[in-house]
Design a protein around this motif. Structure first.
Motif, PDB file in Angstrom:
ATOM      1  N   ASP A  42      35.553  -4.958   5.127  1.00 23.00           N
ATOM      2  CA  ASP A  42      34.387  -5.454   5.872  1.00 23.00           C
ATOM      3  C   ASP A  42      33.220  -4.942   5.124  1.00 23.00           C
ATOM      4  N   SER A  96      30.540  -3.084   8.126  1.00 23.14           N
ATOM      5  CA  SER A  96      31.445  -1.973   8.798  1.00 23.14           C
ATOM      6  C   SER A  96      32.182  -1.115   7.986  1.00 23.14           C
ATOM      7  N   LEU A 151      40.338  -3.928   6.228  1.00 21.87           N
ATOM      8  CA  LEU A 151      40.716  -4.974   7.008  1.00 21.87           C
ATOM      9  C   LEU A 151      42.271  -5.582   6.642  1.00 21.87           C
ATOM     10  N   LEU A 163      38.197 -14.681   4.691  1.00 19.85           N
ATOM     11  CA  LEU A 163      37.258 -13.778   4.314  1.00 19.85           C
ATOM     12  C   LEU A 163      36.410 -14.221   3.134  1.00 19.85           C
ATOM     13  N   LYS A 194      33.017 -10.942   4.215  1.00 15.75           N
ATOM     14  CA  LYS A 194      32.537 -11.112   5.383  1.00 15.75           C
ATOM     15  C   LYS A 194      33.503 -11.968   6.239  1.00 15.75           C
ATOM     16  N   PRO A 195      34.284 -11.174   7.114  1.00 12.40           N
ATOM     17  CA  PRO A 195      35.296 -11.886   7.711  1.00 12.40           C
ATOM     18  C   PRO A 195      34.843 -12.829   8.853  1.00 12.40           C
ATOM     19  N   ARG A 241      41.748  -7.323  14.839  1.00 18.56           N
ATOM     20  CA  ARG A 241      40.330  -7.241  13.761  1.00 18.56           C
ATOM     21  C   ARG A 241      40.786  -6.905  12.325  1.00 18.56           C
ATOM     22  N   SER A 242      41.528  -5.838  12.213  1.00 16.68           N
ATOM     23  CA  SER A 242      41.881  -5.230  11.090  1.00 16.68           C
ATOM     24  C   SER A 242      43.535  -5.187  11.156  1.00 16.68           C
TER      25      SER A 242
END
Length: 125
Positions: free
Chosen positions: A31, A34, A38, A78, A97-98, A108-109
């Motif tokens: 990501d 963050s 991922l 992605l 950027k997911p 999420r990951s």
């Protein structure tokens, strides 16, 4: 590989991916905001080329034996912001950027558990 070619691959400016015997390099999606990891998958030359052309992460599905656009069925694409290349060019880190969860489980990951003793426990988010 000659010493000159190895030196160019390791310190030069030419993109010279070093694919393994199956024609793959490791692709790691992180990501961009963050910095969370991922997912990790494999990329062949076609996946690398399509990722670069479209700005969307593509991989080589070993189980399906074909090109795979992340999000082609889920809509959870992605969007690639940058691609980092490791020193010997056999692994790529894509800052992305997911657009939704990265994992096929809906997490999420893909890295939503950690090793605790001999078992797995959820990672706190």
């Amino acid at each position: 590989m000659s010493n000159a070619a190895a030196l160019e691959r390791e310190t030069g400016t030419n993109f010279m991916p070093r694919y393994d015997a199956q024609g793959l390099v490791t692709g790691i999606a992180i990501d961009a905001h963050s910095k969370d990891v991922l997912m990790v998958a494999f990329m062949d030359a076609e996946a690398v080329a399509r990722t670069r052309e479209t700005g969307l992460a593509h991989f080589h599905s070993r189980s399906r034996g074909r090109l795979w656009l992340k999000g082609e069925t889920s809509g959870h694409f992605l969007r690639v912001q940058d691609i980092l290349v490791d020193c010997d060019q056999d692994a790529l880190v894509m800052l992305v950027k997911p657009e939704g969860p990265a994992c096929h489980t809906g997490a999420r990951s893909c890295f939503y558990r950690k090793l605790a003793g001999d078992g797995l426990v959820p990672v706190e988010e």
